[in-house]
Scaffold this motif. Structure first.
Motif, PDB file in Angstrom:
ATOM      1  N   LYS A 117     -19.979 -37.679  -3.586  1.00 30.59           N
ATOM      2  CA  LYS A 117     -20.710 -36.996  -3.677  1.00 30.59           C
ATOM      3  C   LYS A 117     -21.355 -36.795  -5.519  1.00 30.59           C
ATOM      4  N   ALA A 118     -22.186 -36.305  -6.230  1.00 34.79           N
ATOM      5  CA  ALA A 118     -22.977 -36.203  -6.546  1.00 34.79           C
ATOM      6  C   ALA A 118     -22.791 -35.355  -8.042  1.00 34.79           C
ATOM      7  N   VAL A 119     -22.497 -35.862  -9.327  1.00 34.65           N
ATOM      8  CA  VAL A 119     -21.493 -34.448  -9.936  1.00 34.65           C
ATOM      9  C   VAL A 119     -22.266 -34.449 -11.146  1.00 34.65           C
ATOM     10  N   ASP A 120     -22.220 -33.346 -12.256  1.00 35.16           N
ATOM     11  CA  ASP A 120     -23.477 -33.138 -13.390  1.00 35.16           C
ATOM     12  C   ASP A 120     -22.323 -33.878 -14.353  1.00 35.16           C
ATOM     13  N   GLY A 149     -18.900 -32.159 -14.260  1.00 40.31           N
ATOM     14  CA  GLY A 149     -17.769 -32.458 -12.977  1.00 40.31           C
ATOM     15  C   GLY A 149     -18.573 -32.074 -12.153  1.00 40.31           C
ATOM     16  N   ARG A 150     -19.270 -30.866 -11.980  1.00 41.86           N
ATOM     17  CA  ARG A 150     -19.803 -30.185 -10.786  1.00 41.86           C
ATOM     18  C   ARG A 150     -20.474 -30.760 -10.320  1.00 41.86           C
ATOM     19  N   ILE A 151     -20.598 -30.384  -8.579  1.00 43.01           N
ATOM     20  CA  ILE A 151     -20.493 -31.228  -8.055  1.00 43.01           C
ATOM     21  C   ILE A 151     -22.548 -30.909  -7.748  1.00 43.01           C
ATOM     22  N   THR A 152     -23.078 -31.691  -7.626  1.00 45.97           N
ATOM     23  CA  THR A 152     -24.866 -31.239  -7.394  1.00 45.97           C
ATOM     24  C   THR A 152     -25.500 -31.109  -6.197  1.00 45.97           C
ATOM     25  N   GLY A 153     -24.653 -32.537  -5.242  1.00 47.50           N
ATOM     26  CA  GLY A 153     -24.863 -32.546  -3.988  1.00 47.50           C
ATOM     27  C   GLY A 153     -25.034 -33.507  -3.584  1.00 47.50           C
ATOM     28  N   THR A 154     -24.881 -33.711  -2.117  1.00 54.44           N
ATOM     29  CA  THR A 154     -23.768 -34.777  -1.318  1.00 54.44           C
ATOM     30  C   THR A 154     -24.400 -35.659  -0.505  1.00 54.44           C
ATOM     31  N   PRO A 155     -24.868 -37.078  -1.043  1.00 56.98           N
ATOM     32  CA  PRO A 155     -25.290 -37.792  -0.392  1.00 56.98           C
ATOM     33  C   PRO A 155     -25.760 -38.613   0.861  1.00 56.98           C
ATOM     34  N   ASP A 156     -26.215 -38.427   2.286  1.00 47.31           N
ATOM     35  CA  ASP A 156     -26.169 -38.918   2.931  1.00 47.31           C
ATOM     36  C   ASP A 156     -25.602 -40.659   3.160  1.00 47.31           C
ATOM     37  N   ARG A 157     -24.237 -40.829   3.948  1.00 52.78           N
ATOM     38  CA  ARG A 157     -22.911 -41.486   3.287  1.00 52.78           C
ATOM     39  C   ARG A 157     -23.674 -42.917   4.276  1.00 52.78           C
ATOM     40  N   SER A 158     -24.804 -42.186   5.923  1.00 55.95           N
ATOM     41  CA  SER A 158     -25.363 -43.722   6.155  1.00 55.95           C
ATOM     42  C   SER A 158     -26.210 -45.031   5.559  1.00 55.95           C
ATOM     43  N   GLY A 159     -26.484 -43.576   4.307  1.00 49.49           N
ATOM     44  CA  GLY A 159     -28.023 -44.572   3.990  1.00 49.49           C
ATOM     45  C   GLY A 159     -27.549 -45.370   2.796  1.00 49.49           C
TER      46      GLY A 159
END
Length: 399
Positions: free
Chosen positions: A147-150, A153-163
């Protein structure tokens, strides 16, 4: 044509996240400093021309202790003093390699000093990747969701872990490419790049990821060190004990060598080498743990190259033979029987010297001594006897 390969081990950090005490690269791991285990992955490889280590200005004595007893020490160059950041330290190491003759088309592997589990297959992949791509790093697939957070601590995105890949060391490059990239980064005021792949990327080079090794973990915290200790103890379950014995008679002289220490005395011990009965007995004890003959089979007295030789060479050879089998020295002990000289005043110096030769802590070296109550040839002060005892742990292998 075989590539010329240099290795740069970065060990100048303070390791504050590992807690109080020595920097993490010098903490003891299964009886030996972490850095010693790290260097061992490279110094005895025939495809490596040389290994240089970047250290903190205050750590020379710690480094010397870690490097003592390593096999392949002819490939180990004098250490280089690092800088304020990892980036500065790597650049200092690259400059030192250039001064020692590294060419632009050579390959350099840059490895963390606190990453002691680089297996031979991983190192071989790193060399091959640098030869093919010019800039390459080992990476492992990410299996957990990231998870990407600011800042809150708030989640700002979920990167595609395959990459995504978790990047490790050794990172491998053509020497000229990565040295030029470091120079460019400094010239443009970038001192915040956290690994050498980032430096190469900043300079505009494509960096390829090759297959890493999930077991190639880095020791960062005290819990990492505990996990690494457990891992090695679990792997080294074949515990063996070996015994050695030696005796030498007195002749005219003014000193004796015992346990690698020169002790003033009214006579000296007679022998083909320096007649250090303690180191000879310990050499036999270590060789016995792996069924590898005795000191005479490795260093025959009929061979004149060993005449007058310092016996630390014999003990170091036995240590290297044990480590070539993946072994760890748990303890070595010498028992000395003589009427004179007195051993007590020299016990600590002997422990320290033997520990240096064997690459272990002084607390893993025992020195005990006694007389024979004036009985026998030792009682008549005709010579000295020593017994050696060694305990080692080896990896379990299938019969």
């Amino acid at each position: 044509m075989m590539e010329r390969v240099h290795v740069l081990v970065v060990a100048a950090g303070r390791g504050s996240r590992a807690g109080e005490g020595l920097p993490k690269q010098y903490r003891v791991l299964a009886g030996r400093p972490v850095l010693a285990r790290t260097l061992e992955a490279f110094v005895d490889r025939d495809d490596v021309a040389g290994v240089a280590t970047v250290i903190h200005a205050d750590d020379r004595a710690l480094y010397d202790g870690a490097a003592a007893g390593l096999a392949g020490r002819d490939r180990l160059a004098a250490p280089v003093t690092g800088g304020a950041t990892r980036q500065d330290s790597v650049r200092a190491g690259l400059d030192a390699l250039a001064a020692r003759g590294a060419e632009p088309d050579d390959i350099v592997l840059i490895h963390d000093g606190a990453r002691p589990f680089a297996m031979a297959e991983l190192v071989a992949r790193a060399i091959a990747a640098a030869a093919r791509f010019g800039a390459a790093v080992p990476g492992c697939a990410v299996f957990d969701t990231v998870k990407a957070v600011d800042a809150s601590g708030r989640i700002t995105g979920t990167p595609d872990r395959s990459g995504l890949r978790a990047v490790q060391t050794p990172q491998s490059f053509r020497f000229g490419l990565i040295r030029e990239a470091h120079g460019r980064a400094v010239a443009e005021g970038r001192h915040d790049l956290t690994d050498d792949a980032a430096v190469a990327e900043f300079a505009g080079h494509a960096v390829t990821v090759f297959e890493g090794d999930p077991a190639n973990t880095k020791i960062t915290t005290s819990s990492d060190l505990q996990a690494a200790e457990l891992r090695l103890q679990t792997a080294l379950l074949d515990v063996r004990t070996g015994q050695g014995f030696d005796v030498h008679s007195f002749v005219e002289g003014d000193h004796v060598w015992l346990g690698g220490v020169k002790i003033p005395h009214t006579r000296k011990l007679s022998g083909h080498s320096d007649a250090d009965v303690v180191l000879h007995a310990l050499t036999d004890a270590l060789l016995a743990t792996i069924g590898d003959g005795d000191i005479g089979s490795h260093f025959p007295p009929s061979d004149m190259q060993w005449k007058g030789a310092s016996s630390d060479r014999f003990l170091r050879h036995a240590v290297e033979r044990v480590r070539a089998r993946g072994g760890v020295i748990a303890n070595i002990n010498a028992t000395i029987v003589c009427e004179a000289p007195r051993i007590g005043p020299h016990r600590e110096a002997m422990q320290k010297r033997i520990a240096e030769i064997a690459g272990i802590g002084p607390d893993r070296v025992g020195i005990t001594a006694g007389t024979s109550e004036r009985m026998g040839f030792t009682g008549r002060e005709e010579g000295i006897v020593a017994w050696g005892l060694a305990t080692v742990r080896l990896p379990v292998t299938a019969d």
